[in-house]
Design an enzyme around this catalytic site. Structure first.
Site, PDB file in Angstrom:
ATOM      1  N   LYS A   1      -2.405 -13.369  -2.211  1.00 50.92           N
ATOM      2  CA  LYS A   1      -1.371 -12.824  -3.100  1.00 50.92           C
ATOM      3  C   LYS A   1      -0.407 -11.970  -2.291  1.00 50.92           C
ATOM      4  CE  LYS A   1      -0.414  -9.059  -5.352  1.00 50.92           C
ATOM      5  NZ  LYS A   1       1.041  -9.194  -5.398  1.00 50.92           N
TER       6      LYS A   1
ATOM      7  N   GLY B   1      -1.538  -2.043   2.037  1.00 47.10           N
ATOM      8  CA  GLY B   1      -0.555  -1.500   1.100  1.00 47.10           C
ATOM      9  C   GLY B   1      -0.671   0.014   1.059  1.00 47.10           C
ATOM     10  N   SER B   2      -0.258   0.588  -0.036  1.00 48.09           N
ATOM     11  CA  SER B   2      -0.232   2.048  -0.142  1.00 48.09           C
ATOM     12  C   SER B   2      -1.645   2.607  -0.354  1.00 48.09           C
ATOM     13  CB  SER B   2       0.655   2.455  -1.320  1.00 48.09           C
ATOM     14  OG  SER B   2       0.130   1.895  -2.503  1.00 48.09           O
TER      15      SER B   2
ATOM     16  N   VAL C   1      -2.812   2.441  -4.168  1.00 52.21           N
ATOM     17  CA  VAL C   1      -3.318   1.146  -4.624  1.00 52.21           C
ATOM     18  C   VAL C   1      -4.620   0.801  -3.886  1.00 52.21           C
ATOM     19  CG1 VAL C   1      -2.823  -1.328  -4.807  1.00 52.21           C
ATOM     20  CG2 VAL C   1      -1.044   0.325  -5.334  1.00 52.21           C
ATOM     21  N   GLY C   2      -4.693   1.170  -2.618  1.00 50.52           N
ATOM     22  CA  GLY C   2      -5.932   0.927  -1.853  1.00 50.52           C
ATOM     23  C   GLY C   2      -7.137   1.586  -2.508  1.00 50.52           C
TER      24      GLY C   2
ATOM     25  N   GLU D   1      -6.055  -1.330   4.699  1.00 54.41           N
ATOM     26  CA  GLU D   1      -5.082  -0.754   5.647  1.00 54.41           C
ATOM     27  C   GLU D   1      -4.000  -0.106   4.804  1.00 54.41           C
ATOM     28  OE1 GLU D   1      -5.335  -0.557   8.810  1.00 54.41           O
ATOM     29  OE2 GLU D   1      -6.970  -1.975   9.135  1.00 54.41           O
TER      30      GLU D   1
ATOM     31  N   CYS E   1       4.459   0.891   8.446  1.00 58.37           N
ATOM     32  CA  CYS E   1       3.315   1.788   8.280  1.00 58.37           C
ATOM     33  C   CYS E   1       3.170   2.687   9.496  1.00 58.37           C
ATOM     34  CB  CYS E   1       2.048   0.980   8.043  1.00 58.37           C
ATOM     35  SG  CYS E   1       1.803  -0.293   9.276  1.00 58.37           S
TER      36      CYS E   1
ATOM     37  N   GLU F   1       4.185  10.210   2.901  1.00 62.88           N
ATOM     38  CA  GLU F   1       4.818   8.985   3.408  1.00 62.88           C
ATOM     39  C   GLU F   1       6.059   8.695   2.572  1.00 62.88           C
ATOM     40  OE1 GLU F   1       2.988   5.082   2.704  1.00 62.88           O
ATOM     41  OE2 GLU F   1       3.211   4.706   4.837  1.00 62.88           O
TER      42      GLU F   1
HETATM   43  P1  NAD Z   1       1.615  -1.477  -2.563  1.00 64.06           P
HETATM   44  O1  NAD Z   1       0.347  -0.720  -2.429  1.00 64.06           O
HETATM   45  O2  NAD Z   1       2.524  -1.138  -3.662  1.00 64.06           O
HETATM   46  O3  NAD Z   1       1.302  -3.038  -2.716  1.00 64.06           O
HETATM   47  C1  NAD Z   1       0.532  -3.749  -1.759  1.00 64.06           C
HETATM   48  C2  NAD Z   1       0.016  -5.023  -2.410  1.00 64.06           C
HETATM   49  O4  NAD Z   1      -0.946  -4.672  -3.411  1.00 64.06           O
HETATM   50  C3  NAD Z   1       1.091  -5.839  -3.130  1.00 64.06           C
HETATM   51  O5  NAD Z   1       0.843  -7.216  -2.961  1.00 64.06           O
HETATM   52  C4  NAD Z   1       0.887  -5.421  -4.584  1.00 64.06           C
HETATM   53  O6  NAD Z   1       1.368  -6.383  -5.509  1.00 64.06           O
HETATM   54  C5  NAD Z   1      -0.614  -5.310  -4.637  1.00 64.06           C
HETATM   55  N1  NAD Z   1      -1.138  -4.508  -5.757  1.00 64.06           N
HETATM   56  C6  NAD Z   1      -0.511  -3.576  -6.500  1.00 64.06           C
HETATM   57  N2  NAD Z   1      -1.328  -3.080  -7.437  1.00 64.06           N
HETATM   58  C7  NAD Z   1      -2.523  -3.684  -7.287  1.00 64.06           C
HETATM   59  C8  NAD Z   1      -3.796  -3.595  -7.936  1.00 64.06           C
HETATM   60  N3  NAD Z   1      -3.994  -2.756  -8.951  1.00 64.06           N
HETATM   61  N4  NAD Z   1      -4.806  -4.376  -7.496  1.00 64.06           N
HETATM   62  C9  NAD Z   1      -4.640  -5.202  -6.456  1.00 64.06           C
HETATM   63  N5  NAD Z   1      -3.459  -5.355  -5.799  1.00 64.06           N
HETATM   64  C10 NAD Z   1      -2.411  -4.599  -6.202  1.00 64.06           C
HETATM   65  O7  NAD Z   1       2.335  -1.353  -1.139  1.00 64.06           O
HETATM   66  P2  NAD Z   1       3.772  -1.894  -0.701  1.00 64.06           P
HETATM   67  O8  NAD Z   1       4.814  -1.058  -1.348  1.00 64.06           O
HETATM   68  O9  NAD Z   1       3.838  -3.374  -0.864  1.00 64.06           O
HETATM   69  O10 NAD Z   1       3.738  -1.606   0.875  1.00 64.06           O
HETATM   70  C11 NAD Z   1       4.012  -0.359   1.422  1.00 64.06           C
HETATM   71  C12 NAD Z   1       2.748   0.371   1.788  1.00 64.06           C
HETATM   72  O11 NAD Z   1       1.950  -0.440   2.642  1.00 64.06           O
HETATM   73  C13 NAD Z   1       2.998   1.645   2.565  1.00 64.06           C
HETATM   74  O12 NAD Z   1       2.169   2.663   2.070  1.00 64.06           O
HETATM   75  C14 NAD Z   1       2.609   1.281   3.985  1.00 64.06           C
HETATM   76  O13 NAD Z   1       2.209   2.356   4.793  1.00 64.06           O
HETATM   77  C15 NAD Z   1       1.495   0.336   3.747  1.00 64.06           C
HETATM   78  N6  NAD Z   1       1.267  -0.500   4.914  1.00 64.06           N
HETATM   79  C16 NAD Z   1       0.172  -0.235   5.688  1.00 64.06           C
HETATM   80  C17 NAD Z   1      -0.061  -0.986   6.829  1.00 64.06           C
HETATM   81  C18 NAD Z   1      -1.267  -0.714   7.691  1.00 64.06           C
HETATM   82  O14 NAD Z   1      -1.630  -1.576   8.465  1.00 64.06           O
HETATM   83  N7  NAD Z   1      -1.905   0.435   7.597  1.00 64.06           N
HETATM   84  C19 NAD Z   1       0.822  -2.007   7.191  1.00 64.06           C
HETATM   85  C20 NAD Z   1       1.938  -2.236   6.378  1.00 64.06           C
HETATM   86  C21 NAD Z   1       2.151  -1.480   5.232  1.00 64.06           C
END
Ligand code: NAD
Length: 494
Positions: A174, A227-228, A231-232, A249, A283, A384
């Site tokens: 996804k 992701g964030s 959400v993580g 991550e 990130c 962030e």
């Molecule tokens: P996000 O957390 O909003 O979304 C990430 C993914 O999770 C998307 O595909 C989103 O649709 C999905 N998602 C949202 N809600 C969910 C749920 N309840 N259950 C399962 N999946 C869900 O993040 P974003 O805005 O897409 O990306 C930016 C963030 O990602 C920043 O915080 C950045 O630091 C982080 N990031 C981290 C790394 C790393 O390796 N540490 C790399 C790139 C980005």
């Protein structure tokens, strides 16, 4: 206008919802890049079922054969690098040089993991008993959920999908709703490279529906999420009751430390690239710069004068150095933090405004922004922002720089600029991050080393390098007794 479908069990199919979502160009939101499936839980379940069926045969395909498909995929991505990069710039805004780099990471990662088809080394060890053989081998887990963000639309999926496949898992993928086209492009290439039906399935749609279903399903054995942090945490809570292996991550608040003996021109180059590359939406972005007070003024003057000259615009234009941010919501977040910084008393020395006139009128552009004289406890130095905003903080000593560097909830990447080898080594040891650089900015990871962070950035796993195999495999220890009699470990000594 092209409508893109989901890939389930080797067929490109629409969602059962009958609904679509739009993907628009953040440099000019009048441009519709494509229409994508707004999928449902039912679509996810079909994809999981397909992945589960495919797993029964895929896990038995010899790893070197699985790897040949990855190698072909790597070659196909390389052949199409330019058009893949252009699609990516259109859907998420970063400049072409950077989207080419993103695609290159996918080329490198698929090639690297193809090599692992002939390695995935286990151990053999002497047994404590006579005529007994002891070894450990990697085993796949089964269906893997891959959930990715929008800032590295092809690189991050490749970091997860390539190791998952070479280890013998199947995948339901996804991507972020802001970057589904690069996901479709990547999956199409895997399909063309010879991946059997159902081994990788793509389901587009929102986190609440598609993402949630992918974390909750009992058939899923491993979830790999980037992701964030917020959400993580939700993902972690969802997967905990079923003890799913969960690889997270998450966010970062990375620091560049500049010591009084640093090569300041080199440090300025690093801070411009680290702070404003991908419009600060990495990130690993260097959103904090901690500078020794002896060189603070000189550094700041040079940094500000360089950043003021950055050319902001549509990332498809060759002279542009910084593109838009990815969405209106992201632009609003950046503007909100600029306001917070001002109210906290940080000194705005560069930028600070949304760009909305002329060629910027239909995009999500923000001036590259620098706050000076920032206190380490201010929100702009702690949270962030994920945009083109850098906080510059003064320090009196190396020790204070390290304390400030470590004084955030995240632990992804850090860097030091110094000519002093002793300080460089002390910093390598003392910064509690997953990645560290000397005389280079906080960005620049390569695919064959582990990638990930500490504290609220990660949950102890790493992707990339052979560390990624640990996410997508489990160890099985095997003992073969060829003595023909009962031998009891820890009891029999002969
Ligand atoms: P996000 O957390 O909003 O979304 C990430 C993914 O999770 C998307 O595909 C989103 O649709 C999905 N998602 C949202 N809600 C969910 C749920 N309840 N259950 C399962 N999946 C869900 O993040 P974003 O805005 O897409 O990306 C930016 C963030 O990602 C920043 O915080 C950045 O630091 C982080 N990031 C981290 C790394 C790393 O390796 N540490 C790399 C790139 C980005």
């Amino acid at each position: 206008m092209t409508t893109y479908n989901n890939l389930i069990d080797g067929k490109w199919v629409p969602s059962a919802s009958g609904q679509l979502f739009e993907n628009r160009n953040p440099a000019d939101d009048r441009e519709l890049v494509g229409l994508f499936q707004k999928s449902t839980r039912a679509d996810v379940q079909c994809a999981i079922d397909a992945a589960q069926r495919a797993y029964t045969s895929w896990r038995l395909v010899p790893a070197p054969r699985r790897a040949e498909i990855l190698l072909r995929a790597s070659q196909l991505i390389a052949e199409r690098k330019e058009s893949l990069a252009r699609d990516m710039t259109r859907e998420m805004g970063k400049i072409l040089d950077e989207t080419r780099g993103d695609v290159q990471e996918a080329i490198d990662m698929t090639a690297f993991m193809a090599g692992e088809g002939r390695r995935q080394y286990g151990q053999t060890a002497p047994s404590e008993l006579r005529d007994k053989f002891a070894m450990s081998v990697r085993q796949p887990l089964g269906v893997s959920s891959v959930i990715t963000p929008w800032n590295f639309p092809m690189a991050i999926p490749s970091w997860k999908i390539a190791p998952a496949l070479v280890c013998g898992n199947t995948v339901v993928f996804k991507p972020a709703t802001l970057t589904p086209l690069s996901a479709v492009n990547f999956v199409k290439i895997l399909e063309e490279a010879g991946l059997p039906p159902g081994v990788v399935n793509l389901v587009t749609g929102g986190g609440d529906e598609v993402g949630d279903a992918l974390t909750a399903a009992s058939e899923v054995k491993v979830v790999s999420f980037t992701g964030s942090t917020g959400v993580g945490r939700t993902v972690s809570e969802k997967t905990a009751p079923s003890f799913k292996k969960t690889h997270l991550e998450m966010g970062g608040k990375n620091v560049i430390m500049i010591m009084d003996d640093a090569n300041l021109d080199l440090a300025v180059d690093g801070c411009v690239w680290g702070g404003f590359g991908t419009s600060g939406q990495r990130c690993t972005a260097a959103s904090r710069v901690v500078v020794h007070e002896k060189v603070y003024r000189t550094f700041l003057d040079r940094f500000v004068s360089r950043v003021k000259r950055l050319r902001v615009g549509n990332g498809l234009e060759s002279e542009v150095e910084m593109g838009p941010v990815v969405s209106r919501a992201q632009l609003e977040t950046v503007a909100r933090y600029v306001d917070i910084g001002r109210r906290e008393g940080a000194k705005l020395v560069c930028g600070g405004n949304v760009l909305s006139s002329g060629s910027y009128a239909h995009g999500y552009f923000h001036e590259p922004t620098i706050f000076a004289d920032v206190a380490p406890t201010m929100r702009v130095a702690q949270e962030e922002i994920f945009g083109p905003v850098v906080s510059v903080i003064s320090c009196r000593s190396f020790e204070e720089a390290v304390a400030i560097g470590n004084g955030v909830e995240y632990g992804l990447s850090a860097s030091i600029y110094t000519q002093d080898v002793n300080r460089a080594f002390a910093a390598m040891r003392d910064l509690y991050t997953g990645i560290f650089y000397v005389n280079a900015p906080t960005i620049g990871a390569e695919v064959h080393l582990p990638f990930g962070g500490t504290k609220n950035t990660g949950n102890g796993h790493r992707e990339a390098g052979t560390a990624a195999l640990d996410v997508f495999s489990e160890w099985k220890s095997i003992y073969v007794d060829f003595s023909g009699k009962l031998q009891r470990a820890q009891i029999d000594t002969e």
